[in-house]
Design an enzyme around this catalytic site. Structure first.
Site, PDB file in Angstrom:
ATOM      1  N   GLU A 172      -2.032  -8.830 -41.710  1.00  0.00           N
ATOM      2  CA  GLU A 172      -1.873  -8.777 -43.050  1.00  0.00           C
ATOM      3  C   GLU A 172      -3.162  -8.423 -43.954  1.00  0.00           C
ATOM      4  O   GLU A 172      -3.337  -8.987 -45.155  1.00  0.00           O
ATOM      5  CB  GLU A 172      -0.991  -9.881 -43.914  1.00  0.00           C
ATOM      6  CG  GLU A 172       0.209  -9.762 -43.203  1.00  0.00           C
ATOM      7  CD  GLU A 172       1.203 -10.710 -43.758  1.00  0.00           C
ATOM      8  OE1 GLU A 172       0.810 -11.629 -44.781  1.00  0.00           O
ATOM      9  OE2 GLU A 172       2.384 -10.864 -43.513  1.00  0.00           O
ATOM     10  N   GLU A 291       6.274  -9.643 -37.461  1.00  0.00           N
ATOM     11  CA  GLU A 291       6.806 -11.021 -38.361  1.00  0.00           C
ATOM     12  C   GLU A 291       8.017 -10.614 -39.277  1.00  0.00           C
ATOM     13  O   GLU A 291       8.082  -9.585 -39.890  1.00  0.00           O
ATOM     14  CB  GLU A 291       5.817 -11.361 -39.301  1.00  0.00           C
ATOM     15  CG  GLU A 291       4.692 -12.205 -38.656  1.00  0.00           C
ATOM     16  CD  GLU A 291       3.665 -12.815 -39.781  1.00  0.00           C
ATOM     17  OE1 GLU A 291       4.071 -13.111 -40.859  1.00  0.00           O
ATOM     18  OE2 GLU A 291       2.480 -12.716 -39.547  1.00  0.00           O
TER      19      GLU A 291
HETATM   20  O1  AHR Z   1       4.557 -16.587 -41.180  1.00  0.00           O
HETATM   21  C1  AHR Z   1       4.141 -17.239 -42.438  1.00  0.00           C
HETATM   22  C2  AHR Z   1       2.956 -16.353 -43.022  1.00  0.00           C
HETATM   23  O2  AHR Z   1       3.934 -15.250 -43.531  1.00  0.00           O
HETATM   24  C3  AHR Z   1       2.104 -15.766 -41.928  1.00  0.00           C
HETATM   25  O3  AHR Z   1       0.941 -16.616 -41.867  1.00  0.00           O
HETATM   26  C4  AHR Z   1       1.625 -14.440 -42.870  1.00  0.00           C
HETATM   27  O4  AHR Z   1       1.045 -13.350 -41.853  1.00  0.00           O
HETATM   28  C5  AHR Z   1       2.644 -14.050 -43.375  1.00  0.00           C
HETATM   29  O5  AHR Z   1       2.776 -13.814 -44.862  1.00  0.00           O
END
Ligand code: AHR
Length: 488
Positions: A172, A291
């Site tokens: 990110e 994610e």
């Molecule tokens: O999964 C929790 C967090 O969400 C992760 O660390 C990050 O990549 C995202 O913002």
């Protein structure tokens, strides 16, 4: 209510990559400590790994686990977590403002992946570190040379290289909260140079470049275009992340939110293809949706969390049944994009926004566990274009939303599986199925339903999936997730 579903072999979407059933294990909260690794627990093996957690992970059939983050990776020194445990230093973790004991690290994770039959996808720190560190880490993991880092791995008890194939370059990096956040231009250049250097060490690796951290960022679109302009030729996948928030507009809106995932994927595919055209490249970039999940139940608790604790209860969302249906619809959406989404990591795996919660006594499988397990078990083969028709309802964000959400998978020449959600809270749906030339027979129907959208599994009570005997008609119960198999 009646619904109709048509699918035929003539309209395949694409081969399903089993890696769409992957997950994330980040160093944060109780994901690692008290989750995967818990040496003081009577439930742990000789290496301190929770056996009950490993059994649940194996039941989920997770093919790949991304590690060590997440935001955590952006200030992590992987060297802190290798070597004799008593010499490892305790450090601050800037991302989650907690204390990292480093009692669990890279080699421990690799041993764990072997025990749960999963492949590792390793993220490198491109927040506070850069090319040299990424190359050292790759040498430690994958090289068989007589050189410092490869020898360190041998010294730490691992004579054979791990041959890690998938590498995420940062996490990110578009996000202002990311340690070492960069502009798209800076990040794209850094990725290009890091990827070139890493590939010169090991040409067999596959590289994931960070897309936007979600579709609502002000830079979404421009970020992808600028980053890919810098590094298109040297990367293999573009990442996507998406979390569904509090259902402030009610259950029927919440269970429709996978439409947002569908729209987001369409946009990112368009951005990848535009970069391909601009570059006049023969290569098609695929997506690592590394994610995704529902994330809001823990917000209030976490707002009051004291900083600098070790393995605090953090992001410990307890999921309800409407979340399970949204997770089911999201999995259907990923299957509908099987041609381009080749990796997807449910975030996360244990304790932190996870299907598996641990207590001292054992594990609790949350409501969302069932659709994840079903797709991992039954979605093998080719996803087929599926026309699913049903009555609809209105929500302001999406307009007309069909009660029926479904996709068909051709498992092999003789077997098909339909995954279907009935979003209606009170009405069953009579599903008329047309597969190819009609000479098929239903062999099983797993149905997972609950009349209370807010029901949460607990040690005393859990929603169970039932095997339904359909007598000539396929009936999807109100508010249900369904897996229906056929032979021809
Ligand atoms: O999964 C929790 C967090 O969400 C992760 O660390 C990050 O990549 C995202 O913002």
């Amino acid at each position: 209510m009646q619904g109709k579903l048509y699918a035929t072999d003539l309209f395949p979407i694409g081969q399903i990559d089993h890696r769409i059933n992957s997950s994330l294990a980040e160093h944060m909260g109780r994901s690692i400590y008290g989750g995967i690794y818990d040496p003081d627990s009577p439930l742990a093996d000789d290496a301190g790994l929770r056996k009950d957690v490993m059994a649940a992970v194996k039941e989920l059939n997770v093919p790949l686990v991304r590690y060590p983050g997440g935001n955590f990776v952006s200030s992590y020194h992987w060297e802190d977590g290798i070597g004799p445990r008593d010499q490892r230093q305790q450090k601050v973790d800037l991302a989650w403002k907690s204390v990292e004991s480093n009692q669990f690290g890279l080699d421990d994770f690799m041993d764990w992946t072997t025990k749960v039959d999963a492949e590792a996808m390793i993220a490198v720190n491109l927040g506070t570190r850069g090319i040299e560190d990424a190359c050292n880490l790759l040498e430690y993991c994958n090289l068989d040379t007589d050189t410092y880092w490869a020898n360190k791995r041998r010294e730490n008890g691992h004579s054979e290289p791990y041959h890690v194939k998938f590498w995420c370059l940062g996490n990110e990096m578009d996000a202002p909260w990311q340690i070492g956040h960069k502009t798209a231009h800076e990040y794209g250049q850094l990725v290009n140079e890091t990827a070139k250097a890493m590939r010169s060490l090991d040409p067999s690796i596959k590289i994931v470049v960070c897309g936007s951290s979600n579709e609502h960022t002000p830079t979404f679109g421009k970020w992808e275009t600028t980053v890919l302009d810098e590094c298109y030729d040297n990367v293999d996948y573009l990442s996507m992340h998406q979390y569904y928030e509090l259902p402030s507009q009610g259950t029927m809106h919440h269970v429709a939110k996978a439409i947002r995932m569908d729209q987001f994927i369409n946009s990112v595919v368009a951005l990848c293809d535009a970069a391909k055209a601009t570059k006049k490249s023969a290569k098609t970039l695929n997506i690592s949706f590394d994610e995704w999940n529902v994330w809001y139940h823990s917000n209030e608790h976490d707002a009051h969390l004291k900083p600098w604790q070790q393995a605090p209860h953090q992001l410990e969302d307890v999921y309800n049944f409407e979340d399970a249906l949204l997770v089911g619809s999201s999995l259907i959406t990923l299957l509908k994009h099987a041609d381009r989404v080749k990796i997807a990591c449910f975030a996360q795996l244990v304790n932190v926004i996870a299907p598996i919660l641990t207590t001292k006594e054992g594990v609790l499988k949350q409501t969302i566990f069932t659709p994840l397990r079903d797709v991992s078990q039954y979605a093998h083969g080719t996803a087929l274009r599926t026309s699913a028709q049903s009555p609809t309802y209105q929500v302001p964000e999406f307009g007309d939303v069909p009660y029926l959400d479904a996709v068909t998978v051709k498992n092999d020449a003789h077997h098909y599986t339909i995954f279907a959600v009935n979003r209606h809270q009170t009405e069953a749906l009579n599903l008329i199925v047309k597969l190819n030339d009609d000479r098929y027979q239903e062999t099983s129907h797993l149905s997972y339903s609950c009349s209370d959208p807010e029901f949460k599994n607990s040690a005393d009570q859990a929603v169970r999936e039932e095997n339904i005997q359909d007598a000539g008609q396929i009936i999807l119960k109100p508010f249900s997730w369904n897996v229906i198999t056929f032979t021809v």
